[in-house]
Design an enzyme around this catalytic site. Structure first.
Site, PDB file in Angstrom:
ATOM      1  N   ARG A 255     -16.492   3.192  14.042  1.00  0.00           N
ATOM      2  CA  ARG A 255     -16.854   4.367  14.093  1.00  0.00           C
ATOM      3  C   ARG A 255     -18.036   4.204  13.344  1.00  0.00           C
ATOM      4  O   ARG A 255     -18.676   4.645  13.752  1.00  0.00           O
ATOM      5  CB  ARG A 255     -16.287   4.634  12.726  1.00  0.00           C
TER       6      ARG A 255
ATOM      7  N   LYS B 213       0.888  -1.139   0.119  1.00  0.00           N
ATOM      8  CA  LYS B 213       0.317  -0.122   0.523  1.00  0.00           C
ATOM      9  C   LYS B 213       0.403   1.503   0.198  1.00  0.00           C
ATOM     10  O   LYS B 213       2.263   1.410   0.576  1.00  0.00           O
ATOM     11  CB  LYS B 213      -0.556   0.077   1.302  1.00  0.00           C
TER      12      LYS B 213
ATOM     13  N   SER C 237      -8.454   8.678   7.878  1.00  0.00           N
ATOM     14  CA  SER C 237      -6.678   9.509   7.113  1.00  0.00           C
ATOM     15  C   SER C 237      -7.340   9.587   6.075  1.00  0.00           C
ATOM     16  O   SER C 237      -6.762  10.412   5.647  1.00  0.00           O
ATOM     17  CB  SER C 237      -5.903   8.172   7.688  1.00  0.00           C
TER      18      SER C 237
END
Ligand code: PNS
Length: 161
Positions: free
Chosen positions: A91, A42, A129
Protein backbone atom coordinates in the site's frame (compact mmCIF):
# COMPACT_ATOMS: atom_id res chain seq x y z
CA UNK A 1 3.68 -24.93 -17.23
CA UNK A 2 0.89 -23.75 -14.96
CA UNK A 3 1.66 -20.50 -13.15
CA UNK A 4 0.18 -20.92 -9.73
CA UNK A 5 0.36 -18.37 -6.92
CA UNK A 6 -0.87 -18.10 -3.36
CA UNK A 7 -2.07 -14.89 -1.76
CA UNK A 8 -1.79 -15.38 2.01
CA UNK A 9 -3.28 -13.05 4.58
CA UNK A 10 -5.46 -12.63 7.61
CA UNK A 11 -8.39 -11.07 5.72
CA UNK A 12 -10.25 -10.20 8.95
CA UNK A 13 -12.31 -9.09 7.08
CA UNK A 14 -11.58 -8.96 3.35
CA UNK A 15 -11.60 -5.35 2.05
CA UNK A 16 -11.89 -3.74 -1.39
CA UNK A 17 -8.09 -3.39 -1.22
CA UNK A 18 -7.64 -7.17 -0.94
CA UNK A 19 -10.28 -7.80 -3.61
CA UNK A 20 -8.42 -5.48 -5.98
CA UNK A 21 -5.14 -7.37 -5.40
CA UNK A 22 -6.87 -10.77 -5.83
CA UNK A 23 -8.56 -9.69 -9.04
CA UNK A 24 -5.36 -8.32 -10.56
CA UNK A 25 -3.24 -11.27 -9.40
CA UNK A 26 -5.79 -13.67 -10.94
CA UNK A 27 -5.22 -11.96 -14.30
CA UNK A 28 -1.46 -12.45 -14.03
CA UNK A 29 -1.39 -16.17 -13.18
CA UNK A 30 -3.21 -19.32 -14.26
CA UNK A 31 -4.37 -20.23 -10.78
CA UNK A 32 -4.59 -18.15 -7.63
CA UNK A 33 -5.13 -19.71 -4.24
CA UNK A 34 -6.08 -17.25 -1.54
CA UNK A 35 -4.78 -18.54 1.80
CA UNK A 36 -6.59 -17.44 4.94
CA UNK A 37 -4.28 -17.75 7.93
CA UNK A 38 -5.67 -19.49 10.95
CA UNK A 39 -3.53 -17.79 13.56
CA UNK A 40 -4.27 -19.11 17.02
CA UNK A 41 -2.03 -16.46 18.57
CA UNK A 42 -4.11 -13.60 17.16
CA UNK A 43 -7.72 -12.98 18.16
CA UNK A 44 -9.71 -12.45 14.97
CA UNK A 45 -13.16 -10.90 14.64
CA UNK A 46 -14.21 -13.64 12.21
CA UNK A 47 -13.55 -17.38 12.30
CA UNK A 48 -11.38 -18.72 9.53
CA UNK A 49 -14.46 -20.38 7.96
CA UNK A 50 -16.32 -17.06 7.91
CA UNK A 51 -13.33 -15.31 6.35
CA UNK A 52 -13.00 -18.01 3.67
CA UNK A 53 -16.73 -17.75 2.86
CA UNK A 54 -16.62 -13.95 2.52
CA UNK A 55 -13.71 -14.16 0.07
CA UNK A 56 -15.39 -16.97 -1.90
CA UNK A 57 -18.41 -14.73 -2.43
CA UNK A 58 -16.18 -11.87 -3.61
CA UNK A 59 -14.32 -14.18 -6.02
CA UNK A 60 -17.34 -16.12 -7.33
CA UNK A 61 -16.97 -14.80 -10.88
CA UNK A 62 -13.27 -15.61 -11.14
CA UNK A 63 -12.97 -19.30 -12.05
CA UNK A 64 -9.20 -19.46 -11.53
CA UNK A 65 -9.37 -18.36 -7.88
CA UNK A 66 -9.75 -20.79 -5.01
CA UNK A 67 -9.87 -19.97 -1.29
CA UNK A 68 -8.33 -22.20 1.39
CA UNK A 69 -7.49 -21.83 5.05
CA UNK A 70 -4.03 -22.66 6.33
CA UNK A 71 -1.93 -22.58 9.44
CA UNK A 72 1.83 -22.45 9.79
CA UNK A 73 4.17 -20.83 7.33
CA UNK A 74 3.07 -19.19 4.11
CA UNK A 75 5.94 -20.85 2.23
CA UNK A 76 4.76 -24.28 3.39
CA UNK A 77 1.26 -23.42 2.23
CA UNK A 78 2.69 -22.34 -1.14
CA UNK A 79 4.65 -25.61 -1.45
CA UNK A 80 1.62 -27.71 -0.46
CA UNK A 81 -0.40 -25.98 -3.16
CA UNK A 82 2.38 -26.44 -5.73
CA UNK A 83 2.67 -22.68 -6.11
CA UNK A 84 5.84 -20.94 -7.26
CA UNK A 85 4.76 -17.49 -6.13
CA UNK A 86 3.46 -15.64 -3.10
CA UNK A 87 1.48 -12.51 -3.91
CA UNK A 88 1.42 -9.57 -1.51
CA UNK A 89 -0.04 -6.11 -1.85
CA UNK A 90 2.02 -3.01 -1.08
CA UNK A 91 0.00 0.00 0.00
CA UNK A 92 2.64 2.49 1.04
CA UNK A 93 6.27 2.79 2.05
CA UNK A 94 5.25 1.82 5.60
CA UNK A 95 4.45 -1.70 4.36
CA UNK A 96 7.81 -2.09 2.65
CA UNK A 97 10.08 -2.90 5.60
CA UNK A 98 7.88 -5.71 6.95
CA UNK A 99 7.09 -7.09 3.50
CA UNK A 100 10.73 -7.08 2.39
CA UNK A 101 11.78 -8.85 5.58
CA UNK A 102 9.09 -11.47 5.04
CA UNK A 103 9.92 -11.95 1.36
CA UNK A 104 13.66 -12.32 2.07
CA UNK A 105 13.08 -14.76 4.93
CA UNK A 106 10.63 -16.74 2.84
CA UNK A 107 13.08 -16.96 -0.05
CA UNK A 108 15.79 -18.33 2.22
CA UNK A 109 13.35 -20.91 3.61
CA UNK A 110 11.98 -21.82 0.18
CA UNK A 111 14.19 -20.71 -2.74
CA UNK A 112 11.65 -22.14 -5.20
CA UNK A 113 8.94 -19.74 -4.04
CA UNK A 114 9.25 -16.12 -5.11
CA UNK A 115 7.28 -13.16 -3.81
CA UNK A 116 5.47 -10.90 -6.22
CA UNK A 117 4.31 -7.48 -5.04
CA UNK A 118 1.36 -5.70 -6.54
CA UNK A 119 0.97 -2.06 -5.66
CA UNK A 120 -2.45 -1.39 -4.21
CA UNK A 121 -4.77 0.76 -6.25
CA UNK A 122 -4.38 4.35 -4.97
CA UNK A 123 -8.06 4.39 -4.14
CA UNK A 124 -7.43 1.76 -1.44
CA UNK A 125 -3.93 2.73 -0.35
CA UNK A 126 -5.18 3.95 3.04
CA UNK A 127 -7.34 0.91 3.73
CA UNK A 128 -6.79 -1.90 6.22
CA UNK A 129 -8.98 -4.49 7.95
CA UNK A 130 -7.98 -2.91 11.26
CA UNK A 131 -9.31 0.54 10.33
CA UNK A 132 -12.50 -1.03 8.96
CA UNK A 133 -13.11 -2.72 12.31
CA UNK A 134 -12.29 0.46 14.19
CA UNK A 135 -14.67 2.61 12.13
CA UNK A 136 -17.42 -0.02 12.57
CA UNK A 137 -16.85 -0.18 16.33
CA UNK A 138 -17.72 3.53 16.52
CA UNK A 139 -20.79 3.05 14.36
CA UNK A 140 -19.20 4.58 11.23
CA UNK A 141 -20.19 3.70 7.67
CA UNK A 142 -17.83 1.07 6.21
CA UNK A 143 -19.64 0.40 2.94
CA UNK A 144 -16.99 2.35 0.98
CA UNK A 145 -14.31 -0.03 2.27
CA UNK A 146 -15.89 -3.49 2.09
CA UNK A 147 -18.73 -5.14 0.12
CA UNK A 148 -22.25 -4.77 1.53
CA UNK A 149 -22.47 -8.34 2.89
CA UNK A 150 -19.10 -7.96 4.65
CA UNK A 151 -20.22 -4.64 6.15
CA UNK A 152 -23.37 -6.32 7.49
CA UNK A 153 -21.33 -9.15 9.01
CA UNK A 154 -18.87 -6.72 10.62
CA UNK A 155 -21.71 -4.68 12.13
CA UNK A 156 -23.40 -7.86 13.46
CA UNK A 157 -20.17 -9.08 15.06
CA UNK A 158 -19.33 -5.68 16.47
CA UNK A 159 -22.77 -5.48 18.11
CA UNK A 160 -22.29 -8.91 19.71
CA UNK A 161 -18.93 -7.95 21.22
O1 PNS B 1 -2.97 -9.96 6.11
P1 PNS B 1 -1.69 -9.95 6.89
O2 PNS B 1 -1.97 -10.07 8.36
O3 PNS B 1 -0.82 -8.77 6.54
O4 PNS B 1 -0.89 -11.27 6.43
C1 PNS B 1 0.31 -11.62 7.04
C2 PNS B 1 0.71 -13.05 6.64
C3 PNS B 1 -0.41 -14.02 6.92
C4 PNS B 1 1.05 -13.10 5.18
C5 PNS B 1 1.98 -13.38 7.45
O5 PNS B 1 1.79 -13.09 8.80
C6 PNS B 1 2.36 -14.85 7.30
O6 PNS B 1 2.83 -15.27 6.26
N1 PNS B 1 2.12 -15.62 8.37
C7 PNS B 1 2.35 -17.04 8.41
C8 PNS B 1 3.68 -17.34 9.12
C9 PNS B 1 4.81 -16.98 8.18
O7 PNS B 1 4.98 -17.60 7.15
N2 PNS B 1 5.57 -15.93 8.56
C10 PNS B 1 6.56 -15.35 7.68
C11 PNS B 1 7.93 -15.76 8.09
S1 PNS B 1 8.92 -14.32 7.96
Amino acid sequence: MIRRAVYPGSFDPVTYGHIDIMTRAAQAVDELIVGVLENRAKIALFSVEERVKMIEIAMKDLPNVRVESFHGLSVDFAKEQGAGFIVRGLRAITDFDYELQMAQTNRIMAPGVDTIFLTTNLEYAYLSSTTVKEVASYGGDITKFVPEYVAKAVIEKTKKK
